[in-house]
Motif scaffolding. Structure first.
Motif, PDB file in Angstrom:
ATOM      1  N   SER A   1      -5.756   1.604 -20.453  1.00 55.89           N
ATOM      2  CA  SER A   1      -4.833   2.170 -19.471  1.00 55.89           C
ATOM      3  C   SER A   1      -5.486   2.494 -18.128  1.00 55.89           C
ATOM      4  N   GLY A   2      -6.809   2.561 -18.082  1.00 55.38           N
ATOM      5  CA  GLY A   2      -7.486   2.798 -16.813  1.00 55.38           C
ATOM      6  C   GLY A   2      -7.622   1.566 -15.946  1.00 55.38           C
ATOM      7  N   PHE A   3      -7.300   0.397 -16.504  1.00 55.65           N
ATOM      8  CA  PHE A   3      -7.457  -0.868 -15.767  1.00 55.65           C
ATOM      9  C   PHE A   3      -6.105  -1.253 -15.166  1.00 55.65           C
ATOM     10  N   ARG A   4      -5.679  -0.533 -14.125  1.00 54.17           N
ATOM     11  CA  ARG A   4      -4.328  -0.707 -13.587  1.00 54.17           C
ATOM     12  C   ARG A   4      -4.310  -1.278 -12.163  1.00 54.17           C
ATOM     13  N   ASP A   5      -5.427  -1.783 -11.682  1.00 54.81           N
ATOM     14  CA  ASP A   5      -5.466  -2.317 -10.319  1.00 54.81           C
ATOM     15  C   ASP A   5      -4.745  -3.657 -10.234  1.00 54.81           C
ATOM     16  N   VAL A   6      -4.041  -3.876  -9.129  1.00 56.89           N
ATOM     17  CA  VAL A   6      -3.403  -5.156  -8.831  1.00 56.89           C
ATOM     18  C   VAL A   6      -3.776  -5.536  -7.401  1.00 56.89           C
ATOM     19  N   SER A   7      -4.330  -6.734  -7.237  1.00 53.19           N
ATOM     20  CA  SER A   7      -4.690  -7.242  -5.914  1.00 53.19           C
ATOM     21  C   SER A   7      -3.942  -8.547  -5.676  1.00 53.19           C
ATOM     22  N   VAL A   8      -3.163  -8.582  -4.584  1.00 52.50           N
ATOM     23  CA  VAL A   8      -2.345  -9.750  -4.283  1.00 52.50           C
ATOM     24  C   VAL A   8      -2.923 -10.493  -3.086  1.00 52.50           C
ATOM     25  N   ASP A   9      -3.065 -11.811  -3.235  1.00 53.40           N
ATOM     26  CA  ASP A   9      -3.448 -12.671  -2.118  1.00 53.40           C
ATOM     27  C   ASP A   9      -2.208 -13.464  -1.719  1.00 53.40           C
ATOM     28  N   PRO A  10      -1.479 -13.026  -0.688  1.00 53.44           N
ATOM     29  CA  PRO A  10      -0.227 -13.697  -0.351  1.00 53.44           C
ATOM     30  C   PRO A  10      -0.419 -15.085   0.244  1.00 53.44           C
ATOM     31  N   VAL A  11      -1.610 -15.367   0.753  1.00 52.13           N
ATOM     32  CA  VAL A  11      -1.874 -16.694   1.309  1.00 52.13           C
ATOM     33  C   VAL A  11      -2.095 -17.700   0.190  1.00 52.13           C
ATOM     34  N   GLU A  12      -2.967 -17.355  -0.751  1.00 54.49           N
ATOM     35  CA  GLU A  12      -3.220 -18.241  -1.896  1.00 54.49           C
ATOM     36  C   GLU A  12      -2.135 -18.138  -2.957  1.00 54.49           C
ATOM     37  N   ARG A  13      -1.282 -17.107  -2.818  1.00 55.03           N
ATOM     38  CA  ARG A  13      -0.220 -16.840  -3.788  1.00 55.03           C
ATOM     39  C   ARG A  13      -0.795 -16.641  -5.196  1.00 55.03           C
ATOM     40  N   THR A  14      -1.709 -15.696  -5.282  1.00 54.08           N
ATOM     41  CA  THR A  14      -2.267 -15.293  -6.572  1.00 54.08           C
ATOM     42  C   THR A  14      -2.291 -13.774  -6.645  1.00 54.08           C
ATOM     43  N   ALA A  15      -2.305 -13.275  -7.869  1.00 55.27           N
ATOM     44  CA  ALA A  15      -2.462 -11.848  -8.118  1.00 55.27           C
ATOM     45  C   ALA A  15      -3.547 -11.665  -9.162  1.00 55.27           C
ATOM     46  N   THR A  16      -4.486 -10.769  -8.886  1.00 56.37           N
ATOM     47  CA  THR A  16      -5.522 -10.422  -9.848  1.00 56.37           C
ATOM     48  C   THR A  16      -5.171  -9.049 -10.412  1.00 56.37           C
TER      49      THR A  16
END
Length: 460
Positions: A91-106
């Motif tokens: 539950s501590g691993f809740r980060d979301v990073s969006v790259d709108p140019v490459e259209r990916t989400a980590t």
């Protein structure tokens, strides 16, 4: 060793937290969505990073402890916990990073669907996820993943680009189609058997921020007519449109007219992810069925559509499901579903159809362990009742019997994430079909001791 001594041996190796039953926080960390299932691990680990996960997995393997992974804790079979094992609370691993140019989400391995949808919708993007916002992304993805965007973009794992995973040997591995491709192939549909995924990277698509959808329902007395309409409509529906059918008893909710509370309905949950301005025209054949008990179809934020079914699966209730993939909707199947629901003794049970046909059918069957590329619908019987229900045994018997009656109308396989704790082990093998031998070989390579066995297990 006692749990206290186990915890004492592990804590010096960890940056994160190690809990036993005597520690505050152990109780909440061992609660499951399906209140019917109670399991008590020896230890709960809340890791701070992937290195902590690796240390916990190595510790468990060396001591013969089963490793389970708790993301959302929403699995019907309660696989997030193993009696006497080591549970890794992500539950501590809740980060979301969006790259709108490459259209990916980590996405961190502890994220819920709502976390990802909110972050990606800030850029008008989405990836196919489930339909209950509190569900954990990891469990959903590693079982294949389906939702209202599946018809357009395939299984969730068809949109998985890469993953960081800790395997049974304690190694932290980067996987993709090019890096450790066999492991990546197996993660895409059977990943709970292979390791702890700490990070996912998904391909994103233009969706929203507004879509068109909601709920429309008719009296159960019109079920034959409405179900025939559903069959005809889904046979030609555009891929942007997901329409899921349910036979259910109307809940006493404010959005349901009071005169329908407690009455049986046939309903459709709708999401049209194309231009919401076209929604009325697209669903016109449904409205042409006439005289609905309620019609809540309208433009709405995609995040709202992705969460409006949340209250249909409250945490702590007792659940039992039986599901099956179907290739077509025969008259006999639809009649069987109507007969079953007419005699349903459980007031909170429902019988439904999820329309999936589209993008997933265009991949090769061996494109990922998930397989099932001939599936066009999921049909299912869902039982739900409160703890302490005096008729619980009768309700469970009805769910099992209803599942037996719908199964001959299906493909003999089902979505691994929908398999309950009482289903036979041969359902696992059947669900992977021709992909099972390769999957077994990869399991033997990466987890020969079956450290990851708190799942719908592939025994090495």
């Amino acid at each position: 060793m006692t749990t206290t001594s186990l915890a004492g041996a592990l804590r010096p190796q960890m940056t994160g937290t190690v809990l036993t039953a005597e520690d505050a926080g152990f109780g909440p960390a061992t609660q499951l969505w399906n209140g019917r299932i109670g399991r008590r691990p020896a230890l709960v680990v809340a890791p701070a990073d992937a290195a902590d996960v690796a240390a916990a997995v190595t510790f468990a393997r060396e001591r013969g402890l089963a490793v389970s992974v708790r993301g959302g804790g929403h699995n019907i079979a309660g696989t997030a916990l193993a009696d006497g094992g080591l549970a890794i609370d992500m539950s501590g691993f809740r980060d979301v990073s969006v790259d709108p140019v490459e259209r990916t989400a980590t996405v961190g391995g502890g994220c819920r669907l709502g976390d990802v949808d909110r972050a990606t919708q800030a850029h008008g993007l989405a990836t196919p996820l489930g339909f209950i916002s509190r569900v954990g992304v990891a469990g959903l993805t590693l079982g294949g993943g389906l939702g209202v965007l599946t018809r357009r973009f395939g299984w969730t794992v068809d949109n998985l680009v890469a993953a960081e995973v800790v395997t049974a040997d304690g190694a932290v591995r980067e996987t993709s189609r090019d890096a450790e491709p066999d492991l990546f192939w197996a993660l895409r549909g059977a990943g709970a058997n292979l390791g702890v995924v700490t990070r996912f990277t998904y391909r994103l698509h233009r969706v929203g921020p507004d879509v068109y959808g909601g709920l429309i329902a008719w009296p159960f007395e019109r079920a034959a007519e409405v179900m025939d309409g559903y069959r005809a409509f889904t046979a030609t529906a555009p891929r942007e449109l997901a329409v899921w059918f349910m036979l259910l008893t109307a809940p006493p909710e404010p959005f349901v007219p009071a005169e329908w509370h407690g009455r049986k309905l046939c309903a459709m949950a709708v999401c049209y992810s194309g231009d919401p301005g076209d929604g009325d025209e697209v669903v016109a054949p449904l409205r042409a069925l006439g005289e609905p008990a309620l019609d809540l179809l309208s433009p709405a934020p995609y995040t709202q559509i992705q969460s409006y079914l949340d209250d249909t699966e409250p945490e702590g209730m007792h659940y039992d499901w039986r599901t099956e993939y179907a290739g077509e909707l025969t008259g006999d199947l639809l009649a069987t579903m109507r007969d079953l629901f007419a005699d349903c003794p459980a007031p909170m049970a429902d019988i439904g159809l999820l329309h999936l046909a589209g993008a997933l059918n265009e991949h090769a069957d061996d494109d990922g362990a998930v397989g099932n590329r001939d599936a066009r619908y999921v049909m299912g019987v869902k039982g739900m009742w409160p703890p302490g229900e005096p008729q619980a045994a009768r309700f469970r018997e009805w769910v099992a019997a209803a599942g037996d009656r719908i199964r001959p109308h299906g493909l003999g396989r089902t979505y691994i994430n929908f398999q309950g704790p009482d289903e036979a082990d041969d359902r696992v093998r059947a669900s992977y079909g021709a992909n099972y031998p390769r999957l077994l070989a990869i399991k033997r390579r990466y987890d020969p001791d079956n450290v990851f066995r708190s799942n719908r297990n592939i025994r090495p």
